[in-house]
Design an enzyme around this catalytic site. Structure first.
Site, PDB file in Angstrom:
ATOM      1  CG  ASP A   9      -1.852   1.169   1.267  1.00 44.31           C
ATOM      2  OD1 ASP A   9      -2.311   1.603   0.188  1.00 44.31           O
ATOM      3  OD2 ASP A   9      -2.134   1.670   2.376  1.00 44.31           O
ATOM      4  CD  GLU A  76      -5.924   1.221  -3.701  1.00 41.19           C
ATOM      5  OE1 GLU A  76      -6.105   2.454  -3.775  1.00 41.19           O
ATOM      6  OE2 GLU A  76      -6.197   0.538  -2.696  1.00 41.19           O
ATOM      7  CG  ASP A 148      -1.010   3.126   6.061  1.00 39.56           C
ATOM      8  OD1 ASP A 148      -1.274   3.850   5.092  1.00 39.56           O
ATOM      9  OD2 ASP A 148      -1.077   3.516   7.239  1.00 39.56           O
TER      10      ASP A 148
END
EC number: 3.1.21.10
Length: 163
Positions: A9, A76, A148
């Site tokens: 992340d 992501e 996170d």
């Protein structure tokens, strides 16, 4: 067959990571079991110069890659939402792509909706729903902290199911 999957992340101040081990059935290629290996964050501060922040991310990520030697990494997809924040995330993301490439670790990317759909079954799930699903899937008593790291584990789980 065993596979270590690293979820990332990206962020400049806080970069979350989560590593899971998946054991796949050699005949069906489906997952027999998934377990948590490690999770955490790489932190930098605004007091550090930009170059030093990127060096910190690179060195800490490089240590993780050398210690665990993941077979696959996932993150992501980066979307433009606030110019300043997007640029900072993009810089950290560039460092992680570099470190992965140097270690010949393939990287796959997912949209936020793909991750939410994979982990919760609902593409518009909220952060708490995703975190609860991560804890449930990995048989954890508590939601991983900080957020996170939980997000990174959600990415790793998504990679294990969709790759």
């Amino acid at each position: 067959m065993e596979k270590l999957i690293l979820g990332l992340d990206p962020g400049l101040a806080v970069l979350g990571f989560g590593l899971i081990k998946c054991i796949y059935n050699s005949k069906t290629e489906k997952i027999d079991s998934t377990s948590l290996v490690d999770f955490g964050v790489i932190k930098t501060t605004k007091k550090q110069e930009m170059g030093q922040r990127l060096v910190t991310i690179y060195e800490d990520l490089h240590t993780i890659l050398n210690n665990f030697k993941p077979d696959l990494a996932a993150t992501e997809k980066l979307f433009f939402y606030r110019m300043g924040n997007t640029i900072l995330v993009a810089q950290a993301r560039g460092i992680l792509i570099l470190a992965l490439a140097q270690n010949e670790i393939p990287l796959i990317e997912f949209t936020p909706a793909q991750i939410k759909q994979a982990v919760t079954g609902y593409g518009n799930a909220d952060k708490y729903d995703v975190q609860q699903a991560v804890a449930r899937e990995l048989n954890l008593e508590e939601i991983p902290k900080p957020d996170d790291a939980a997000d990174a584990l959600a990415v790793a789980l998504t990679a294990s199911w969709l790759n």
